[in-house]
Scaffold this motif. Sequence first.
Motif, short mmCIF file in Angstrom:
data_model
loop_
_atom_site.label_atom_id
_atom_site.label_comp_id
_atom_site.label_asym_id
_atom_site.label_seq_id
_atom_site.Cartn_x
_atom_site.Cartn_y
_atom_site.Cartn_z
N UNK A 1 0.85 -1.19 0.00
CA UNK A 1 0.00 0.00 0.00
C UNK A 1 0.88 1.23 0.00
N UNK A 2 0.61 2.18 -0.83
CA UNK A 2 1.42 3.39 -0.92
C UNK A 2 1.13 4.32 0.24
N UNK A 3 2.12 5.22 0.52
CA UNK A 3 1.95 6.16 1.62
C UNK A 3 0.80 7.12 1.37
N UNK A 4 0.64 7.49 0.09
CA UNK A 4 -0.47 8.41 -0.24
C UNK A 4 -1.79 7.78 0.12
N UNK A 5 -1.92 6.50 -0.20
CA UNK A 5 -3.17 5.80 0.11
C UNK A 5 -3.36 5.69 1.61
N UNK A 6 -2.24 5.46 2.33
CA UNK A 6 -2.36 5.34 3.79
C UNK A 6 -2.96 6.60 4.39
N UNK A 7 -2.44 7.74 3.96
CA UNK A 7 -2.92 9.00 4.51
C UNK A 7 -4.38 9.22 4.15
N UNK A 8 -4.70 8.87 2.90
CA UNK A 8 -6.06 9.13 2.43
C UNK A 8 -7.08 8.30 3.17
N UNK A 9 -6.73 7.08 3.49
CA UNK A 9 -7.75 6.22 4.09
C UNK A 9 -7.76 6.29 5.60
N UNK A 10 -6.65 6.68 6.20
CA UNK A 10 -6.62 6.70 7.66
C UNK A 10 -7.25 7.97 8.22
N UNK A 11 -7.12 9.05 7.49
CA UNK A 11 -7.57 10.32 8.03
C UNK A 11 -9.04 10.35 8.40
N UNK A 12 -9.97 9.74 7.60
CA UNK A 12 -11.36 9.77 8.03
C UNK A 12 -11.58 9.08 9.35
N UNK A 62 -20.38 3.38 13.71
CA UNK A 62 -21.00 4.71 13.66
C UNK A 62 -20.59 5.50 12.42
N UNK A 63 -20.12 4.81 11.39
CA UNK A 63 -19.69 5.51 10.18
C UNK A 63 -20.86 6.26 9.55
N UNK A 64 -20.55 7.46 9.06
CA UNK A 64 -21.59 8.30 8.47
C UNK A 64 -21.75 8.07 6.98
N UNK A 65 -20.75 7.50 6.33
CA UNK A 65 -20.85 7.24 4.90
C UNK A 65 -19.89 6.11 4.54
N UNK A 66 -19.91 5.74 3.26
CA UNK A 66 -19.09 4.61 2.82
C UNK A 66 -17.60 4.91 2.91
N UNK A 67 -17.20 6.16 2.75
CA UNK A 67 -15.78 6.49 2.83
C UNK A 67 -15.23 6.21 4.22
N UNK A 68 -15.97 6.59 5.26
CA UNK A 68 -15.55 6.29 6.62
C UNK A 68 -15.53 4.78 6.85
N UNK A 69 -16.51 4.09 6.31
CA UNK A 69 -16.56 2.63 6.47
C UNK A 69 -15.34 1.98 5.85
N UNK A 70 -15.00 2.40 4.63
CA UNK A 70 -13.83 1.82 3.96
C UNK A 70 -12.55 2.12 4.72
N UNK A 71 -12.43 3.34 5.24
CA UNK A 71 -11.23 3.68 5.99
C UNK A 71 -11.07 2.79 7.21
N UNK A 72 -12.16 2.57 7.93
CA UNK A 72 -12.10 1.71 9.11
C UNK A 72 -11.77 0.27 8.72
#
Length: 758
Positions: A1-12, A62-72
């Motif tokens: 997994x790239x660092x860019x992806x890590x930041x993008x998915x962890x932040x939510x 308690x995710x509010x949308x799919x983006x938060x769900x994917x990050x978790x």
Amino acid sequence: MTEVTDVAVVSPVEDECHDHGPPATPTVEEQEQDEEGGGGGGEGLTPSQRDVLERCLHALTHAKNDSHTLAALLLITRICPASQLDKPTLRRIFEAVGLNLPARLLVTTVRGGSDAASASLPREELLSLGTALLAALSTDPDMASHPHLLSTVPLLLGLLADGPSRGHGNTGAEPHSGPKDGDGDDGGGGVEGEEAQQGVPTPRLDGAMAADCYQILEAVLSQEKGLPLLGCLLSCRSREKAWRKHPDQLLSLLALVTARFCLAKDQARLDKCVQVLQFLPPPGVATDSAALKEAVSALWAELRPMMQAKLTPRQIGPILVLSACLLDLCGWELVGPPKFCCLMVNRACVEVRMGLEEPPGTDLSPELQNTLTGCYRIMEAAMEQACSQGVAQSDAPPQAAIAGISLQQSRQVLLVLQEAFSALIYHLQQVDPSRYGDPFVFATFRSLCSWLAEETSCLKEEVAALLPFLIGYAKAHLAGEGPEPQSLSHWLSEMSVEEEEGRAWTDTLLVDFVSRGWGRLKGRSGVATPHDPSLETACSALLNFTVTEPDRVRKDPCFRTLESFLSEALPVLVHKPRLLILAANFCTLGLMIGRLRPKTSGPAEPGARRFYSAALRFLRGALAGPDPPGPNLGPGTASGAGGAWAERWPDAQELWRLSLRALAACVRAQPWLSGLVREEGWLRGTLALLEAGARLPDADPQTRGALEETLCALAERCPACRSEIGGSMRGEGEGGGGGGEGGTLGGMGTLRKAVGVK
């Protein structure tokens, strides 16, 4: 997994977690230690990893949308590999997101679409996440058989075979929309986007992803889980198609299921009765197969001692239902000795009496209704067998006969059946019109009709008392769209002849029955349609009305309706040699009604002309020999119908003779008809065939007499016809071979007198 992806998915997830205190995000070193330590799920994790896991699960819930769900989800899989998650964690993930979201991710990856859940993630991440989560969730038996997971099987097979190529919109079905996926997102996965059309390089299926795919397929398609899945598929509408397309493979599967049934013990074997039902072929498919007979024989060998054991009604039910299905497949031949056959019928009758002789208002459970429906089939088969005793034996007894059954045993079976059918009558007396649509009521009515069609001397008083229900139910059922039992026509026919009360209403029901039956046949366009005995029986009953009650035929409006129906149906049937017997019935019925109509001086109605034109073409077909006639005899003459007539003449000869005699009566009653006979070329064609040496279908004097009667009627009513017939008899027509003393025409003495030929 790239660092860019890590930041993008962890932040939510971090944003979500800040509401509850700052999370201790694991370092890369901690993650590597975790992977080397192999901690499974929540076990073996460091305190900081366990804390993050709990916070991610909380954020997932308690995710509010799919983006938060994917990050978790992504963070969870990094803390603990998805294939090693423990069952409590899996259950919490399933309760939070269900199976629809990971299945949708897989569809989006394979089919090249995009949605709100996946817009910010590379396809490699989606594929890895989707397969990893589904692999983990498939370790739970309940989840492995979930429809969402099953819907991904075609996609997984495609991934393993071809890789995740883009734009394959037909790779598999869209997963079913299911319960809440953790958010109110529209869930429109699988919609092909513009990226699918741009030829973006496809991600490569690495070893880890392939392993996840295989794990899912193994969980879904293992023998323990795969058999119920196959059984479910073979129980739906595709059953007959599957058996016709893959009979050998399905027979092998039936052999496997049969072997497992035979090895099972006690309650396990009782439970497997239902499973065996799912793998039996539909009646009429593979019936001559040695493998099927071997499997059915093995099943009967195990069912015989089970049937003789002391069982509760709940235990005997699946056995009787399975026995009924086996009886439908192979008849009585493989069931066993007559003593066991009688025992099985007796047990079925006892179950029917116990189930139906309950106080009024008692609701029958679905399980009991299913058992009783199976018992009905056993009773019907036994009744057919018992009633066949004493009938003239043919040289080749039917395959379904009970070998060795005695007349005394048949009488005992009939007595037991009489008691059971009395219980059916009692149950139907409690049925009100609100239950006319109940399938179990239909099954009970159908079974009683089969009894009444065979046996009308028993239970006459009970049947007479039930007539109001039978009339009302038959009318309501024929007015609907459901199938009617074939035995209904037999029973209506019996009622029209034997029961004084039945003659007042059976004619209308029989007309409706014939009309609906023809509608079903005509709707099967492109499918070979064999003859329908129930339609032929109904036509015979209506023919009886035209002979025994001519006044009613003249006055009852339903017979005018029948005439209109026949004028539409017969022109179609003329061109269907496989339905020749039905066409003969329709032709005869229409002519027998036509002879009773009052004489008309004006032109014929269009419907009448259409019917008589078709009837003339049809009747001439029986005279067509194997060699094509010389002259042009008009439309429909050399259509090859002579071959069909030759094949079916034993069954059609009486109808053909009766039709010709009825045609003669119609010619005498309707002056316009003789002109139509000449216009259609029937007279010219028939005379030409006889002159060319064509013989009648048989040497029976009645056959020659029927044709002679029609020709005499034409000679009497039409001078032009008389002249044409006389010319042929004098040898003046073309060919001249039929008018000599030894020819067919020359042997018709009454006709010679009618035309003045010595």
